[in-house]
Design a protein around this motif. Structure first.
Motif, mmCIF file in Angstrom:
data_model
loop_
_atom_site.group_PDB
_atom_site.id
_atom_site.type_symbol
_atom_site.label_atom_id
_atom_site.label_comp_id
_atom_site.label_asym_id
_atom_site.label_seq_id
_atom_site.Cartn_x
_atom_site.Cartn_y
_atom_site.Cartn_z
ATOM 1 N N ARG A 242 11.789 -29.772 0.242
ATOM 2 C CA ARG A 242 11.746 -28.340 0.579
ATOM 3 C C ARG A 242 13.103 -27.720 0.273
ATOM 4 N N VAL A 243 13.093 -26.575 -0.379
ATOM 5 C CA VAL A 243 14.320 -25.848 -0.734
ATOM 6 C C VAL A 243 14.273 -24.479 -0.074
ATOM 7 N N CYS A 244 15.354 -24.115 0.600
ATOM 8 C CA CYS A 244 15.471 -22.782 1.190
ATOM 9 C C CYS A 244 16.191 -21.854 0.220
ATOM 10 N N LEU A 245 15.659 -20.673 0.027
ATOM 11 C CA LEU A 245 16.326 -19.616 -0.739
ATOM 12 C C LEU A 245 16.604 -18.461 0.206
ATOM 13 N N THR A 246 17.875 -18.115 0.375
ATOM 14 C CA THR A 246 18.247 -16.962 1.187
ATOM 15 C C THR A 246 19.368 -16.215 0.496
ATOM 16 N N LEU A 247 19.284 -14.903 0.497
ATOM 17 C CA LEU A 247 20.319 -14.067 -0.117
ATOM 18 C C LEU A 247 21.243 -13.456 0.930
ATOM 19 N N GLY A 248 21.023 -13.815 2.213
ATOM 20 C CA GLY A 248 21.948 -13.390 3.258
ATOM 21 C C GLY A 248 21.529 -12.114 3.953
ATOM 22 N N LEU A 249 21.679 -12.108 5.285
ATOM 23 C CA LEU A 249 21.328 -10.919 6.061
ATOM 24 C C LEU A 249 22.303 -9.779 5.828
ATOM 25 N N SER A 250 23.589 -10.095 5.596
ATOM 26 C CA SER A 250 24.553 -9.006 5.372
ATOM 27 C C SER A 250 24.210 -8.262 4.087
ATOM 28 N N SER A 251 23.831 -9.006 3.044
ATOM 29 C CA SER A 251 23.434 -8.341 1.804
ATOM 30 C C SER A 251 22.172 -7.518 2.018
ATOM 31 N N ARG A 252 21.273 -8.037 2.837
ATOM 32 C CA ARG A 252 20.008 -7.333 3.076
ATOM 33 C C ARG A 252 20.235 -6.025 3.827
ATOM 34 N N HIS A 253 21.081 -6.052 4.853
ATOM 35 C CA HIS A 253 21.193 -4.895 5.744
ATOM 36 C C HIS A 253 22.302 -3.917 5.360
ATOM 37 N N PHE A 254 23.420 -4.423 4.836
ATOM 38 C CA PHE A 254 24.587 -3.568 4.657
ATOM 39 C C PHE A 254 24.953 -3.319 3.205
ATOM 40 N N PHE A 255 24.783 -4.329 2.357
ATOM 41 C CA PHE A 255 25.270 -4.209 0.987
ATOM 42 C C PHE A 255 24.154 -4.537 -0.003
ATOM 43 N N ALA A 256 22.975 -3.953 0.202
ATOM 44 C CA ALA A 256 21.826 -4.225 -0.661
ATOM 45 C C ALA A 256 22.167 -3.875 -2.103
ATOM 46 N N LYS A 257 21.829 -4.771 -3.000
ATOM 47 C CA LYS A 257 22.144 -4.567 -4.405
ATOM 48 C C LYS A 257 21.276 -5.495 -5.233
ATOM 49 N N VAL A 263 14.748 -11.354 -8.451
ATOM 50 C CA VAL A 263 14.208 -12.261 -7.439
ATOM 51 C C VAL A 263 12.978 -12.979 -7.970
ATOM 52 N N GLY A 264 12.128 -12.265 -8.707
ATOM 53 C CA GLY A 264 10.934 -12.883 -9.261
ATOM 54 C C GLY A 264 11.260 -14.071 -10.149
ATOM 55 N N ASP A 265 12.362 -13.992 -10.916
ATOM 56 C CA ASP A 265 12.763 -15.107 -11.780
ATOM 57 C C ASP A 265 13.218 -16.307 -10.954
ATOM 58 N N LEU A 266 13.893 -16.049 -9.828
ATOM 59 C CA LEU A 266 14.308 -17.148 -8.959
ATOM 60 C C LEU A 266 13.098 -17.884 -8.381
ATOM 61 N N LEU A 267 12.029 -17.143 -8.105
ATOM 62 C CA LEU A 267 10.812 -17.777 -7.596
ATOM 63 C C LEU A 267 10.074 -18.511 -8.716
ATOM 64 N N LEU A 281 12.791 -13.510 2.338
ATOM 65 C CA LEU A 281 12.954 -12.228 1.654
ATOM 66 C C LEU A 281 12.144 -11.156 2.372
ATOM 67 N N ASN A 282 12.672 -9.945 2.417
ATOM 68 C CA ASN A 282 11.928 -8.856 3.044
ATOM 69 C C ASN A 282 11.180 -8.052 1.980
ATOM 70 N N ASP A 283 10.465 -7.027 2.401
ATOM 71 C CA ASP A 283 9.630 -6.247 1.480
ATOM 72 C C ASP A 283 10.452 -5.602 0.365
ATOM 73 N N ALA A 284 11.636 -5.093 0.710
ATOM 74 C CA ALA A 284 12.463 -4.441 -0.303
ATOM 75 C C ALA A 284 12.896 -5.437 -1.382
ATOM 76 N N VAL A 296 5.681 -21.659 -3.495
ATOM 77 C CA VAL A 296 6.701 -20.842 -2.837
ATOM 78 C C VAL A 296 6.091 -20.180 -1.600
ATOM 79 N N LYS A 297 6.761 -20.359 -0.477
ATOM 80 C CA LYS A 297 6.345 -19.714 0.773
ATOM 81 C C LYS A 297 7.365 -18.622 1.099
ATOM 82 N N VAL A 298 6.902 -17.389 1.193
ATOM 83 C CA VAL A 298 7.790 -16.268 1.480
ATOM 84 C C VAL A 298 7.656 -15.882 2.948
ATOM 85 N N VAL A 299 8.780 -15.821 3.644
ATOM 86 C CA VAL A 299 8.811 -15.377 5.041
ATOM 87 C C VAL A 299 9.901 -14.327 5.165
ATOM 88 N N ASP A 300 9.648 -13.315 5.964
ATOM 89 C CA ASP A 300 10.654 -12.261 6.130
ATOM 90 C C ASP A 300 11.914 -12.820 6.770
#
Length: 418
Positions: A242-257, A263-267, A281-284, A296-300
């Motif tokens: 099992r591999v976890c992919l996370t881009l970080g909560l700080s990037s998600r909430h404060f510095f989205a880019k 992301v689709g290519d990473l999946l 990953l969230n909806d955005a 791939v299992k996606v969870v918010d």
């Protein structure tokens, strides 16, 4: 750290901006809301336009290969410094955090103030009530390095310049000049403790410490990634890696880019691998994804402290909190850092210790999904990365726990309290 002190019988209050109150309460702690909600991302963006901050950056000895280090200090660290030490005095419609914090400190009378290294009102409040105070690092000590190098620069200028020739505000020290108007308004004088604390609690690995001559108390970073109900699919270990992919909560909430690679290519890159990927990953972040491969299992969101013990590897952005969670779970890491903050340094440390690999930064233009895939396959197939992750975990275990650090903090409080 707060729970260690509270469990030892001490009263603990956690003060922050109002929008942090719910997070603090959910951690089982007592929140104190001070000041107003601040635009942290805006402060980071505005730092590059602040002439006062540029003077500090220009005085620092950056080398040709220090572009990321310069970004981390110039925007993330000094951005917060400029936020709390504005050029203009607060208007009647503003309630500065420092005023509220001083009011609470004088009312509650703490013996010790432990402060985030970017929460610059905190040492002023400690000074106002006579409390001892220390920074608690959540990443490497960029501010300690900045102040140390700036003082070295000023000492060199002292030998060339007569102090009598300087204007009253001593513009040779741009940090002190930025602080003095606010300090005068509050009835305090400038000194070094208001920038770097009386001592520093360091949660990062000692081998990552920058060459700074300050008093550090090493403490084990015990990862806290939120509390939640354990999902049923995590009751048992997976049948394949099992591999976890996370881009970080700080990037998600404060510095989205844009993350550099879609992301689709990473999946898609794991679609033909005999693994399971869990992508937080969230909806955005999923808005541009056309399809999710069957493996791939996606969870918010799921707390990393719940997920990582079942993982064979993690792909992440290099944030200190994610790094600590991976080290604690003894999971090899593939770091795809974004520039700024501590993320490149985290990736370099992981690679140096053989606990994983670090890719070029997202902003470099050198990152390809094919290289990411090859690196992931290496990490999953070569046992040395698991051994390296185990050595990082051993380093962590050898560092005093928050509980073990409490008596040290008690002694230092007695020594420094006024």
């Amino acid at each position: 750290m707060a729970w260690a002190l509270q469990s030892a019988g001490h009263e603990v209050r956690v003060a922050s901006h109002p929008d942090m109150a719910d997070t603090i309460v959910k951690a089982g702690l007592t929140a104190v809301a001070v000041g107003e909600k601040e635009d942290l991302a805006g402060a980071v963006r505005a730092a590059g336009e602040d002439e006062r901050l540029r003077r500090i950056v220009d005085a620092l000895p950056f080398g040709p290969g220090d572009a990321n280090f310069k970004t981390a200090i110039g925007h993330y660290v000094l951005g917060a410094f400029g936020l709390y030490y504005p050029e203009d005095p607060p208007g009647p419609d503003r309630r500065p955090m420092v005023d509220d914090l001083i009011g609470f400190a004088r009312s509650w009378r703490p013996d010790l103030v432990l402060w985030d290294p970017l929460s610059f009102p905190s040492p002023v409040a400690a000074r106002a009530c006579g409390a001892a105070h220390a920074r608690v690092l959540w990443a490497i000590d960029h501010m300690g390095w900045t102040r140390s190098r700036l003082l070295e620069r000023l000492e060199g200028l002292d030998r060339l310049d007569s102090p009598r020739s300087r204007p009253r505000e001593d513009p040779l020290d741009p940090m002190a000049s930025m602080m003095k108007p606010t300090l005068r308004r509050l009835g305090h004088d400038f000194d070094e403790e208001l920038i770097v604390g009386q001592w520093t609690v360091d949660l990062m690995p000692p081998r990552m410490r920058l060459p700074v001559d300050l008093r550090y108390v090493p403490v084990q970073m015990v990862p806290y990634t939120g509390a939640d109900v354990l999902p049923e699919w995590l009751y048992e270990r997976p049948s394949r890696p099992r591999v976890c992919l996370t881009l970080g909560l700080s990037s998600r909430h404060f510095f989205a880019k844009n993350y550099g690679i879609p992301v689709g290519d990473l999946l898609d890159m794991v679609a033909d691998l005999d693994i399971e990927m869990v992508a937080t990953l969230n909806d955005a972040q999923l808005a541009s994804v056309d399809r999710v491969p069957p493996n791939v299992k996606v969870v918010d969101y799921v707390p990393l402290t719940q997920l990582l013990p079942t993982c064979s590897a993690i792909i992440h952005h290099g944030g200190a909190g994610t790094f600590a969670a991976a080290v604690s779970a003894r999971v090899p890491q593939l770091v795809i850092p974004t520039e700024g903050a501590e993320r490149v340094e985290v990736g370099d440390h992981v690679a140096l210790r053989g606990a994983g690999l670090s890719m070029p930064t997202v902003e470099s233009g050198l990152l390809t999904v094919d290289d990411v895939k090859k690196s992931l396959v290496r990490i999953l197939n070569e046992p040395s990365f698991r051994r390296g992750a185990g050595e990082l975990r051993a380093d962590l275990a050898a560092t005093p726990s928050p509980r073990d650090a409490v008596p040290i903090l008690e002694d230092l409080t007695v020594e420094h309290r006024r």
